[in-house]
Design an enzyme around this catalytic site. Structure first.
Site, short mmCIF file in Angstrom:
data_model
loop_
_atom_site.label_atom_id
_atom_site.label_comp_id
_atom_site.label_asym_id
_atom_site.label_seq_id
_atom_site.Cartn_x
_atom_site.Cartn_y
_atom_site.Cartn_z
N ARG A 21 12.20 -4.10 3.23
CA ARG A 21 12.56 -4.87 4.69
C ARG A 21 11.79 -6.02 4.65
NH1 ARG A 21 9.13 -4.96 8.50
NH2 ARG A 21 7.33 -3.23 8.56
N ARG A 126 0.43 28.16 15.67
CA ARG A 126 0.77 27.51 14.90
C ARG A 126 1.49 26.34 15.41
NH1 ARG A 126 1.68 32.85 12.81
NH2 ARG A 126 3.63 32.89 13.62
N CYS A 146 4.07 5.12 11.74
CA CYS A 146 3.93 5.30 10.28
C CYS A 146 3.28 6.68 10.25
CB CYS A 146 3.22 4.42 9.59
SG CYS A 146 4.13 2.82 9.38
N SER A 167 5.26 6.46 6.02
CA SER A 167 5.25 5.29 5.11
C SER A 167 3.58 4.58 5.19
CB SER A 167 6.04 4.19 5.62
OG SER A 167 5.70 3.02 4.93
N ALA A 168 3.07 4.35 3.90
CA ALA A 168 1.68 4.13 4.13
C ALA A 168 1.36 2.77 3.08
CB ALA A 168 0.83 5.14 3.54
N ASP A 169 1.05 1.74 3.72
CA ASP A 169 0.52 0.52 2.94
C ASP A 169 -0.93 0.90 2.43
OD1 ASP A 169 -0.55 -1.80 2.17
OD2 ASP A 169 -0.26 -2.84 4.19
N ASN A 177 -5.82 4.26 8.38
CA ASN A 177 -5.48 5.60 8.76
C ASN A 177 -6.22 6.74 8.52
OD1 ASN A 177 -2.26 4.27 7.38
ND2 ASN A 177 -2.78 4.40 9.65
N HIS A 207 2.80 3.20 -0.78
CA HIS A 207 2.94 2.28 -1.63
C HIS A 207 1.93 1.07 -1.74
CE1 HIS A 207 4.71 1.45 2.24
NE2 HIS A 207 4.37 0.37 2.21
N TYR A 209 2.08 -3.07 -1.90
CA TYR A 209 2.93 -4.46 -2.01
C TYR A 209 2.40 -5.21 -3.22
CZ TYR A 209 4.51 -3.58 2.72
OH TYR A 209 5.10 -3.20 3.92
#
Length: 264
Positions: A21, A126, A146, A167-169, A177, A207, A209
């Site tokens: 995006r 649990r 994220c 999602s992880a940059d 994180n 991912h 970039y």
């Protein structure tokens, strides 16, 4: 932090080149997992300097339930600035969902207070889960969460956390994180009189970039140092009473910062 470096290498070698995006483009993998033993040291990246202040204040901000970046800016933390509106609001993101999830009846559910209570009263449950993925509120958020769900597990007086991140940059966001949720796990263990065990970190899309690929290769040529240690103020007994001065990271030997552009 060999686990992190191995993941970077794998993304570079095996990742799929994809559009995204932001228009920058990524090289990504799907469905990866890493694990950190928190007794080996605090997992703060040593091959590229990270801001301890940013990490700590971000977690304190989320735990407060605040959604305005004013508090962060007052402490010279600007990591959320690109996603804030003119009034400093970012919408009902992490902290709002953690501390005030709408119950559908006009009230709210404080997931973090419930979590701490349940860990103390029913450690074998649990259902020691906190979710930030509130489908009804996604369109109101400046960016959907994220790290969107985490679960705790207690055994023999040891607390472990399993974090799921949609999602992880991998170059900019992921080291942040890892450290942030390790800190949160340590803080919860501290107030529940438990020892810390593992941080298990699972990913959907992880991912790099395209404009970070060369930077990642530069980082991979650096040899990691020994992990630093985390010290928490023994006098703090309430998770929501921690302040910045109650959290200390010692012996942080680190390579220089690598500047990279954030894709917004």
């Amino acid at each position: 932090m060999r686990q992190y470096h191995d993941l970077l290498s794998r993304i570079i070698r095996e990742g799929n080149d994809r559009g995204d995006r932001t228009g920058v483009g990524t090289r990504s993998l799907f469905g990866c997992q890493m694990e950190y033993n928190l007794t080996d040291g605090f997992p703060l990246l040593t091959t590229k300097k990270l801001s301890i202040k940013n990490i700590v204040y971000d977690i304190l901000w989320m735990l407060s339930g605040d959604t305005n970046i004013r508090y962060l800016n007052e402490h010279d933390v600007h990591i959320w600035d690109p996603w804030a509106d003119d009034n400093g609001e970012v919408g009902p993101v992490y902290g709002r969902q953690w501390r005030a999830w709408p119950d559908g009846q006009g009230g709210v559910i404080d997931q973090m207070k419930t979590l701490v209570s349940d860990i103390k009263s029913n450690p074998q449950s649990r259902r020691l889960i906190v979710s930030a993925w509130n489908v009804a509120d996604l369109e109101k958020m400046s960016v959907p969460p994220c790290p969107c769900l985490f679960q705790f597990y207690v055994h023999d007086g040891v607390l472990s956390c399993h974090l799921y991140q949609r999602s992880a940059d991998a170059f900019i966001g992921l080291p942040f994180n890892i450290a942030g949720f390790s800190l949160l796990t340590e803080m919860i263990a501290h107030v529940c009189d438990l020892r810390t065990g593992r941080l298990v970190h699972s990913f959907g899309d992880v991912h790099l970039y395209q404009n970070h690929l060369e930077l990642a290769e530069k980082q991979l040529r650096r040899e990691p140092f020994k992990l630093p240690s985390l010290l928490l103020n023994s006098g703090v007994k309430n998770l929501f009473e921690f302040t910045y001065s109650d959290i200390r990271i010692d012996n942080y030997e680190v390579h220089p910062f690598i500047k990279a552009e954030i894709a917004v």
